[in-house]
Write an enzyme that holds these catalytic residues in place. Structure first.
Site, PDB file in Angstrom:
ATOM      1  N   HIS A   1      -9.522  -7.003   2.982  1.00 31.71           N
ATOM      2  CA  HIS A   1      -8.248  -6.279   3.027  1.00 31.71           C
ATOM      3  C   HIS A   1      -7.468  -6.423   1.723  1.00 31.71           C
ATOM      4  CE1 HIS A   1      -4.037  -5.643   4.643  1.00 31.71           C
ATOM      5  NE2 HIS A   1      -4.658  -4.520   4.942  1.00 31.71           N
TER       6      HIS A   1
ATOM      7  N   PHE B   1       4.907  -2.475 -12.972  1.00 28.61           N
ATOM      8  CA  PHE B   1       4.111  -3.111 -11.919  1.00 28.61           C
ATOM      9  C   PHE B   1       4.603  -4.536 -11.688  1.00 28.61           C
ATOM     10  CE2 PHE B   1       0.235  -5.238 -10.317  1.00 28.61           C
ATOM     11  CZ  PHE B   1      -0.075  -4.389  -9.273  1.00 28.61           C
TER      12      PHE B   1
ATOM     13  N   GLY C   1      -8.875 -13.952   4.287  1.00 28.96           N
ATOM     14  CA  GLY C   1     -10.294 -14.174   4.502  1.00 28.96           C
ATOM     15  C   GLY C   1     -11.127 -12.914   4.617  1.00 28.96           C
TER      16      GLY C   1
ATOM     17  N   VAL D   1       0.856  -9.315  -2.515  1.00 24.32           N
ATOM     18  CA  VAL D   1      -0.389  -9.245  -1.751  1.00 24.32           C
ATOM     19  C   VAL D   1      -1.089 -10.585  -1.936  1.00 24.32           C
ATOM     20  CG1 VAL D   1      -2.531  -7.978  -1.344  1.00 24.32           C
ATOM     21  CG2 VAL D   1      -0.537  -6.772  -2.274  1.00 24.32           C
ATOM     22  N   ILE D   2      -1.313 -11.285  -0.828  1.00 22.27           N
ATOM     23  CA  ILE D   2      -1.922 -12.616  -0.872  1.00 22.27           C
ATOM     24  C   ILE D   2      -3.318 -12.525  -0.263  1.00 22.27           C
ATOM     25  CG2 ILE D   2      -1.712 -15.020  -0.106  1.00 22.27           C
ATOM     26  CD1 ILE D   2       1.371 -14.455   0.072  1.00 22.27           C
TER      27      ILE D   2
ATOM     28  N   TYR E   1       0.820  -1.212   0.000  1.00 20.99           N
ATOM     29  CA  TYR E   1       0.000   0.000   0.000  1.00 20.99           C
ATOM     30  C   TYR E   1       0.857   1.266   0.000  1.00 20.99           C
ATOM     31  CZ  TYR E   1      -4.191   2.767   0.898  1.00 20.99           C
ATOM     32  OH  TYR E   1      -5.235   3.657   0.790  1.00 20.99           O
TER      33      TYR E   1
ATOM     34  N   ARG F   1       5.496 -17.468  -8.865  1.00 22.00           N
ATOM     35  CA  ARG F   1       5.704 -16.282  -9.700  1.00 22.00           C
ATOM     36  C   ARG F   1       6.950 -15.489  -9.302  1.00 22.00           C
ATOM     37  NH1 ARG F   1       0.992 -18.173  -9.710  1.00 22.00           N
ATOM     38  NH2 ARG F   1      -0.538 -17.845 -11.362  1.00 22.00           N
TER      39      ARG F   1
END
EC number: 2.5.1.78
Length: 156
Positions: free
Chosen positions: A89, A114, A86, A82-83, A58, A128
């Protein structure tokens, strides 16, 4: 018809990399891939690469904007992971990072590549970051170099 294409060799390029500390065990591999691509394929001198660590994905847009506006860099490569969890977020962080980085490029005229992974699982992120699905850090670095050269060709 005029066609503009560019390669990735940019030996005189000055490139900054912003990288998130959160999920560092994955991001370290993205950074290794980016630096390797810049120096080995793009022929960028090691002294012309600056790495700036930020707390999380962020925060990437703000640091990237400061670098782009400094006038010291020809491009910025933004790296992070970013994973999905639940909660919602994931959407806020991934969307904020993505939209913010795109705005920096458009507002500054400096290429912003990016290299932020947005995945459903840790396993996908690892794939990745240099295993099964290549290294997205390296891909982002090469994108930055190509865009430096594309913009030079447009202005020529």
């Amino acid at each position: 018809m005029n066609i503009i294409k560019a390669n990735v060799a940019a030996p005189d390029a000055r490139v900054a990399i912003t990288i998130a500390r959160f999920n560092q065990f994955i991001n370290d591999s993205l950074l290794d891939g980016a630096v390797d691509a810049l120096t080995r394929i793009g022929q960028v001198k090691d002294d012309n690469i600056t790495v700036v660590w930020v707390p999380g994905a962020y925060e990437l847009p703000l640091a990237t904007e400061a670098l782009a506006k400094s006038g010291k860099y020809d491009a910025v490569v933004a790296l992070g992971t970013v994973i999905r969890g639940g909660t919602a977020h994931f959407e806020y962080v991934a969307g904020g990072a993505s939209n913010g980085l795109a705005s920096v490029a458009q507002d500054s005229g400096v290429p912003v590549a990016f290299g932020v992974l947005t995945t459903e699982s840790i396993e996908q992120a690892i794939e990745r970051a240099g295993t099964k699905a290549g290294n997205k850090g390296a891909e982002a670095a090469l994108t930055a170099l190509e865009m430096i050269n594309v913009l030079k060709a447009i202005k020529a």
